[in-house]
Design an enzyme around this catalytic site. Sequence first.
Site, PDB file in Angstrom:
ATOM      1  N   TYR A  15       0.861  -1.205  -0.033  1.00 22.76           N
ATOM      2  CA  TYR A  15       0.009  -0.040  -0.054  1.00 22.76           C
ATOM      3  C   TYR A  15       0.842   1.126  -0.024  1.00 22.76           C
ATOM      4  O   TYR A  15       2.076   1.064  -0.112  1.00 22.76           O
ATOM      5  CB  TYR A  15      -0.854  -0.053   1.132  1.00 22.76           C
TER       6      TYR A  15
ATOM      7  N   GLN B 124     -12.608 -19.575   1.719  1.00 24.88           N
ATOM      8  CA  GLN B 124     -13.833 -19.523   0.825  1.00 24.88           C
ATOM      9  C   GLN B 124     -14.867 -18.535   1.412  1.00 24.88           C
ATOM     10  O   GLN B 124     -15.576 -18.103   0.678  1.00 24.88           O
ATOM     11  CB  GLN B 124     -14.436 -20.867   1.008  1.00 24.88           C
TER      12      GLN B 124
ATOM     13  N   LEU C  29     -22.001 -26.960  -5.159  1.00 29.32           N
ATOM     14  CA  LEU C  29     -22.147 -27.562  -3.794  1.00 29.32           C
ATOM     15  C   LEU C  29     -20.740 -27.310  -3.017  1.00 29.32           C
ATOM     16  O   LEU C  29     -19.557 -27.620  -3.806  1.00 29.32           O
ATOM     17  CB  LEU C  29     -22.392 -29.137  -3.538  1.00 29.32           C
TER      18      LEU C  29
HETATM   19  P1  FAD Z   1     -21.669 -35.101   2.747  1.00 34.52           P
HETATM   20  O1  FAD Z   1     -20.393 -34.558   3.217  1.00 34.52           O
HETATM   21  O2  FAD Z   1     -21.701 -36.081   1.357  1.00 34.52           O
HETATM   22  O3  FAD Z   1     -22.345 -36.198   3.951  1.00 34.52           O
HETATM   23  C1  FAD Z   1     -23.490 -36.896   3.607  1.00 34.52           C
HETATM   24  C2  FAD Z   1     -23.731 -38.024   4.881  1.00 34.52           C
HETATM   25  O4  FAD Z   1     -24.728 -38.766   4.626  1.00 34.52           O
HETATM   26  C3  FAD Z   1     -22.518 -38.987   4.534  1.00 34.52           C
HETATM   27  O5  FAD Z   1     -21.751 -39.209   5.724  1.00 34.52           O
HETATM   28  C4  FAD Z   1     -23.288 -40.115   4.036  1.00 34.52           C
HETATM   29  O6  FAD Z   1     -22.759 -41.592   4.718  1.00 34.52           O
HETATM   30  C5  FAD Z   1     -24.449 -40.076   4.892  1.00 34.52           C
HETATM   31  N1  FAD Z   1     -25.964 -40.886   4.380  1.00 34.52           N
HETATM   32  C6  FAD Z   1     -26.276 -40.685   3.063  1.00 34.52           C
HETATM   33  N2  FAD Z   1     -27.369 -41.388   3.211  1.00 34.52           N
HETATM   34  C7  FAD Z   1     -27.716 -41.876   4.412  1.00 34.52           C
HETATM   35  C8  FAD Z   1     -28.766 -42.749   4.841  1.00 34.52           C
HETATM   36  N3  FAD Z   1     -29.779 -42.965   4.138  1.00 34.52           N
HETATM   37  N4  FAD Z   1     -28.757 -42.698   6.315  1.00 34.52           N
HETATM   38  C9  FAD Z   1     -27.743 -42.423   6.910  1.00 34.52           C
HETATM   39  N5  FAD Z   1     -26.668 -41.487   6.551  1.00 34.52           N
HETATM   40  C10 FAD Z   1     -26.563 -41.351   5.091  1.00 34.52           C
HETATM   41  N6  FAD Z   1     -16.070 -28.376  -0.108  1.00 34.52           N
HETATM   42  C11 FAD Z   1     -15.344 -27.016   0.040  1.00 34.52           C
HETATM   43  O7  FAD Z   1     -16.022 -26.226   0.517  1.00 34.52           O
HETATM   44  N7  FAD Z   1     -13.964 -26.692   0.156  1.00 34.52           N
HETATM   45  C12 FAD Z   1     -13.126 -27.653  -0.252  1.00 34.52           C
HETATM   46  O8  FAD Z   1     -12.189 -27.458  -0.213  1.00 34.52           O
HETATM   47  C13 FAD Z   1     -13.633 -29.032  -0.562  1.00 34.52           C
HETATM   48  N8  FAD Z   1     -12.673 -29.925  -1.012  1.00 34.52           N
HETATM   49  C14 FAD Z   1     -12.981 -31.359  -1.125  1.00 34.52           C
HETATM   50  C15 FAD Z   1     -12.356 -32.055  -1.421  1.00 34.52           C
HETATM   51  C16 FAD Z   1     -12.824 -33.517  -1.933  1.00 34.52           C
HETATM   52  C17 FAD Z   1     -11.874 -34.392  -2.303  1.00 34.52           C
HETATM   53  C18 FAD Z   1     -14.077 -33.890  -1.663  1.00 34.52           C
HETATM   54  C19 FAD Z   1     -14.445 -35.095  -2.007  1.00 34.52           C
HETATM   55  C20 FAD Z   1     -14.918 -32.772  -1.255  1.00 34.52           C
HETATM   56  C21 FAD Z   1     -14.464 -31.512  -1.195  1.00 34.52           C
HETATM   57  N9  FAD Z   1     -15.373 -30.450  -0.831  1.00 34.52           N
HETATM   58  C22 FAD Z   1     -14.970 -29.391  -0.596  1.00 34.52           C
HETATM   59  C23 FAD Z   1     -16.691 -30.677  -0.818  1.00 34.52           C
HETATM   60  C24 FAD Z   1     -17.303 -30.907   0.423  1.00 34.52           C
HETATM   61  O9  FAD Z   1     -16.928 -31.903   1.372  1.00 34.52           O
HETATM   62  C25 FAD Z   1     -19.020 -30.914   0.645  1.00 34.52           C
HETATM   63  O10 FAD Z   1     -19.497 -30.093  -0.070  1.00 34.52           O
HETATM   64  C26 FAD Z   1     -19.559 -31.318   1.789  1.00 34.52           C
HETATM   65  O11 FAD Z   1     -18.979 -32.535   2.422  1.00 34.52           O
HETATM   66  C27 FAD Z   1     -21.340 -31.491   1.535  1.00 34.52           C
HETATM   67  O12 FAD Z   1     -21.703 -31.735   2.778  1.00 34.52           O
HETATM   68  P2  FAD Z   1     -23.193 -32.728   2.864  1.00 34.52           P
HETATM   69  O13 FAD Z   1     -23.322 -32.656   4.339  1.00 34.52           O
HETATM   70  O14 FAD Z   1     -24.071 -31.945   2.073  1.00 34.52           O
HETATM   71  O15 FAD Z   1     -22.915 -34.141   2.372  1.00 34.52           O
HETATM   72  P1  NAP Z   2     -17.732 -29.384 -10.094  1.00 34.45           P
HETATM   73  O1  NAP Z   2     -16.817 -28.575  -9.511  1.00 34.45           O
HETATM   74  O2  NAP Z   2     -19.087 -29.283 -10.479  1.00 34.45           O
HETATM   75  O3  NAP Z   2     -16.569 -30.234 -11.346  1.00 34.45           O
HETATM   76  C1  NAP Z   2     -17.210 -31.175 -12.055  1.00 34.45           C
HETATM   77  C2  NAP Z   2     -16.237 -31.428 -13.290  1.00 34.45           C
HETATM   78  O4  NAP Z   2     -16.724 -32.708 -14.009  1.00 34.45           O
HETATM   79  C3  NAP Z   2     -16.376 -29.956 -14.321  1.00 34.45           C
HETATM   80  O5  NAP Z   2     -14.945 -30.039 -14.523  1.00 34.45           O
HETATM   81  C4  NAP Z   2     -17.126 -30.672 -15.335  1.00 34.45           C
HETATM   82  O6  NAP Z   2     -16.397 -30.114 -16.487  1.00 34.45           O
HETATM   83  C5  NAP Z   2     -16.914 -32.231 -15.393  1.00 34.45           C
HETATM   84  N1  NAP Z   2     -18.176 -32.827 -15.697  1.00 34.45           N
HETATM   85  C6  NAP Z   2     -19.546 -32.580 -15.414  1.00 34.45           C
HETATM   86  N2  NAP Z   2     -20.418 -33.574 -15.980  1.00 34.45           N
HETATM   87  C7  NAP Z   2     -19.775 -34.359 -16.831  1.00 34.45           C
HETATM   88  C8  NAP Z   2     -19.922 -35.457 -17.604  1.00 34.45           C
HETATM   89  N3  NAP Z   2     -21.086 -36.018 -17.731  1.00 34.45           N
HETATM   90  N4  NAP Z   2     -18.896 -36.150 -18.102  1.00 34.45           N
HETATM   91  C9  NAP Z   2     -17.634 -35.680 -18.009  1.00 34.45           C
HETATM   92  N5  NAP Z   2     -17.252 -34.723 -17.275  1.00 34.45           N
HETATM   93  C10 NAP Z   2     -18.274 -34.217 -16.510  1.00 34.45           C
HETATM   94  O7  NAP Z   2     -17.547 -30.862  -8.900  1.00 34.45           O
HETATM   95  P2  NAP Z   2     -16.507 -31.360  -8.158  1.00 34.45           P
HETATM   96  O8  NAP Z   2     -15.144 -31.393  -8.769  1.00 34.45           O
HETATM   97  O9  NAP Z   2     -17.043 -32.656  -8.042  1.00 34.45           O
HETATM   98  O10 NAP Z   2     -16.873 -30.670  -6.767  1.00 34.45           O
HETATM   99  C11 NAP Z   2     -17.958 -30.849  -5.861  1.00 34.45           C
HETATM  100  C12 NAP Z   2     -18.027 -29.570  -5.245  1.00 34.45           C
HETATM  101  O11 NAP Z   2     -16.735 -29.662  -4.090  1.00 34.45           O
HETATM  102  C13 NAP Z   2     -17.839 -28.361  -6.221  1.00 34.45           C
HETATM  103  O12 NAP Z   2     -18.808 -27.594  -5.899  1.00 34.45           O
HETATM  104  C14 NAP Z   2     -16.502 -27.553  -5.394  1.00 34.45           C
HETATM  105  O13 NAP Z   2     -16.937 -26.426  -5.033  1.00 34.45           O
HETATM  106  C15 NAP Z   2     -16.338 -28.314  -4.041  1.00 34.45           C
HETATM  107  N6  NAP Z   2     -15.026 -28.474  -3.933  1.00 34.45           N
HETATM  108  C16 NAP Z   2     -14.179 -27.171  -3.715  1.00 34.45           C
HETATM  109  C17 NAP Z   2     -12.890 -27.029  -3.715  1.00 34.45           C
HETATM  110  C18 NAP Z   2     -12.174 -25.985  -3.438  1.00 34.45           C
HETATM  111  O14 NAP Z   2     -11.059 -26.001  -3.406  1.00 34.45           O
HETATM  112  N7  NAP Z   2     -12.807 -24.841  -2.967  1.00 34.45           N
HETATM  113  C19 NAP Z   2     -12.104 -28.482  -3.746  1.00 34.45           C
HETATM  114  C20 NAP Z   2     -12.813 -29.485  -3.943  1.00 34.45           C
HETATM  115  C21 NAP Z   2     -14.201 -29.433  -4.003  1.00 34.45           C
HETATM  116  P3  NAP Z   2     -16.936 -30.411 -17.855  1.00 34.45           P
HETATM  117  O15 NAP Z   2     -18.557 -30.261 -17.952  1.00 34.45           O
HETATM  118  O16 NAP Z   2     -16.609 -29.182 -18.613  1.00 34.45           O
HETATM  119  O17 NAP Z   2     -16.340 -31.585 -18.644  1.00 34.45           O
HETATM  120 FE1  SF4 Z   3     -10.564 -19.745   7.930  1.00 36.68          FE
HETATM  121 FE2  SF4 Z   3     -11.967 -20.791   5.725  1.00 36.68          FE
HETATM  122 FE3  SF4 Z   3     -13.311 -19.390   7.725  1.00 36.68          FE
HETATM  123 FE4  SF4 Z   3     -11.444 -17.915   6.263  1.00 36.68          FE
HETATM  124  S1  SF4 Z   3     -13.619 -19.073   5.525  1.00 36.68           S
HETATM  125  S2  SF4 Z   3     -11.822 -17.692   8.574  1.00 36.68           S
HETATM  126  S3  SF4 Z   3     -10.153 -19.368   5.903  1.00 36.68           S
HETATM  127  S4  SF4 Z   3     -12.136 -21.475   7.966  1.00 36.68           S
END
Ligand code: FAD
Ligand code: NAP
Ligand code: SF4
Length: 651
Positions: A169, A319, A635
């Site tokens: 700044y 985020q 999501l």
């Molecule tokens: P979920 O986390 O999917 O939880 C649903 C739960 O319901 C599960 O535990 C499942 O076992 C249970 N369930 C389902 N059906 C039933 C039933 N009939 N009875 C009892 N239990 C049941 N989000 C971010 O914001 N930032 C990130 O950096 C980020 N990184 C990610 C990285 C990875 C690799 C992954 C996979 C996800 C990431 N996400 C991130 C996404 C984030 O984890 C999801 O958006 C979040 O977990 C969604 O929460 P939810 O509670 O809706 O569902």
């Molecule tokens: P996403 O962000 O919606 O990405 C899905 C990817 O799959 C897109 O690149 C899409 O690109 C592709 N796709 C969709 N439909 C397809 C199809 N029918 N065939 C082939 N490719 C297809 O979903 P996600 O990566 O599963 O993540 C889930 C959520 O977790 C996201 O909303 C994300 O915000 C969250 N998350 C966040 C972070 C973070 O760092 N902030 C990290 C991990 C997860 P094309 O349609 O162009 O192919």
């Molecule tokens: Fe920490 Fe994430 Fe909350 Fe920012 S949004 S204060 S980085 S947990």
Amino acid sequence: MHKKYPKLFEPLDLGFTSLKNRVLMGSMHTGLEETKDGYRKMAAYFGERAKGGVGLIVTGGISPNKAGVVAPFSSKLTSIKTADKHKLVTKAVHDNGGKICMQILHTGRYAYHPFAVAPSAKKSPISPFKPWELSKRGIEKTIKDFAKAAKLAKHANYDGVEIMGSEGYLINQFIAAKTNHRTDEWGGGYKNRIKFPLEIVKRVRKEVGEDFIIIFRLSMLDLVTDGSKWEEVVLLATIATMVPRAAFSWVTRKMKGEINIPLVTTNRINTPEVAENILNNGDADMVSMARPFLADPELVNKAEQGREDEINTCIACNQGCLDNVFGRKISTCLVNPRACSETELNYLPTKNKKNIAVVGAGPAGLSAATILAERGHKVTLFEATNEIGGQFNIAKQVPGKEEFFETIRYFGKQIELTGVELKLNTRVGVEDLTGFDEVILSTGITPRKPDIEGISNPKVMGYIDVLRKKKEVGKRVAIIGAGGIGFDVAEYLTHDNKAKQLSTADFLKEWGVDAKNEARGGVEGIQAQHKAPQREVVLLQRKKAKMGATLGKTTGWIHRLSLKYKNVKMLNAVQYDKIDDKGLHITRKGKKELFELDNIIICAGQISNNELFEPLKAKGISVHLIGGAEKAGELDAKRAIDQGSRLAAEL
Ligand code: FAD
Ligand code: NAP
Ligand code: SF4
């Protein structure tokens, strides 16, 4: 003396006043400053954090004049009328036993408006507006404006001011040779370049008297070439009353050997243990934390009372906070949706106790269940698997996301404290849910299986196979889908998973920072060194858009750069033709291509698990969908926790 954190809870004597502990809540712009009814909202926000025990609070940046504001309607303090409005904020903090300083921030050439000024008329890469070069009179006037803003802050009952001298700044623009090309007494040699901050501190002190805190925030590592050299930084630090802001605490330690005023360090400090260690090593006199106070206003009290396991830890996702600020929205926090909504979102005791079932213990279900129980409802939380956390259990496997574990730990403790009845290994159906007053479906998502010829080939895996089930993955890999999860899987597969979290030394090497801090700006002439990637990875998407366009504003570039360093090939506008024993066949820009691969990992988004909704509704049960179960697209955990919390506040 505090048994566990003797240093952290040792008062700091500043002569005319004393701080009750060594924790400073660092300045963060939240957007409340500019919002309707902002002073009342800020009062609630800061008041709650003062009540939570922090030693000293610093507000977000307030400009001393019109030229210095971030954007046309950003906050400034130039009149008694505005200072009087700030009294609401200072009163809330003082009533709760806290102390608060106002940060004076002049953005200089970073301003996003046509009145921007700077030492030299050099445009910054982050603003489209070329700044006007300050005349000598303009410089004099700006110094006076800083002093006046400090006087007005005193009128508003602040305990002090923080003068923002770092992070590029205006003041920093005078100090750094790269941005100061003046040939008069305000430019040239280092002594001339630091005259501007020296004058500001001198005049501010004269205006406010001795019994007022002045913090000078200094960049010890500029992290740009042509930044300041170490000797230059030391010279400047000798002017200040307190010097926060070191990118890393070892830099502050180096500084501590040079000067004798209280030093504040800021780091990625997010737990009391880390903070105590820094103070114990003698690296600094105070620790500054910012984001951890969004995540948990009660952080300090919880540490003091031995309730560390109740701390809602900041997971450094950016985020809710930084991404929102850069998107010109009010800050919040992914793990604490109440942050900056203290006047609107409250979890009040219920007058109508209900018997509520929450199905699914992911982030959405966990937040809903614990808040409902905290409010006095009888809550049963059903989870199909043997653990709480949902997809966070997968996310925490990704290098750099280890801290997602902390959120699961926090909710685990909340379940215990609030009396939620948790039923693990219990997949429920419609019949199990008929006896409840309300049913909340937080059943999450199922990964999408795209319709590609050969999708059942044994080379194909889902991201859960890789991250959760830890199936063996070959050396040549394609990832279908480049959303957040596709990027995460690419990071995971190219990373050396034996050394999960980079050591500080490796982190500095990877990002090209000089650990001895002898190079100019901390980075000049230092070459980043990257470890050889573990695999050959190609990351694919169908859209023509830039790869990673949906990632966070403040973290997306880090992910892209990190994968580039690992030679990950990123291809957009791809059409998937088929998968066979050779690998993946695609068409791109009219040309057919074959990637010979060991594995193809599907990260193609997700679909909602909502099949219980209609049957329950048909039975006349009051049923709600939250998180992934409500909508799988776009999501993230921020939405999941926010929806869970808001629904729970209402029922
Ligand atoms: P979920 O986390 O999917 O939880 C649903 C739960 O319901 C599960 O535990 C499942 O076992 C249970 N369930 C389902 N059906 C039933 C039933 N009939 N009875 C009892 N239990 C049941 N989000 C971010 O914001 N930032 C990130 O950096 C980020 N990184 C990610 C990285 C990875 C690799 C992954 C996979 C996800 C990431 N996400 C991130 C996404 C984030 O984890 C999801 O958006 C979040 O977990 C969604 O929460 P939810 O509670 O809706 O569902
Ligand atoms: P996403 O962000 O919606 O990405 C899905 C990817 O799959 C897109 O690149 C899409 O690109 C592709 N796709 C969709 N439909 C397809 C199809 N029918 N065939 C082939 N490719 C297809 O979903 P996600 O990566 O599963 O993540 C889930 C959520 O977790 C996201 O909303 C994300 O915000 C969250 N998350 C966040 C972070 C973070 O760092 N902030 C990290 C991990 C997860 P094309 O349609 O162009 O192919
Ligand atoms: Fe920490 Fe994430 Fe909350 Fe920012 S949004 S204060 S980085 S947990």
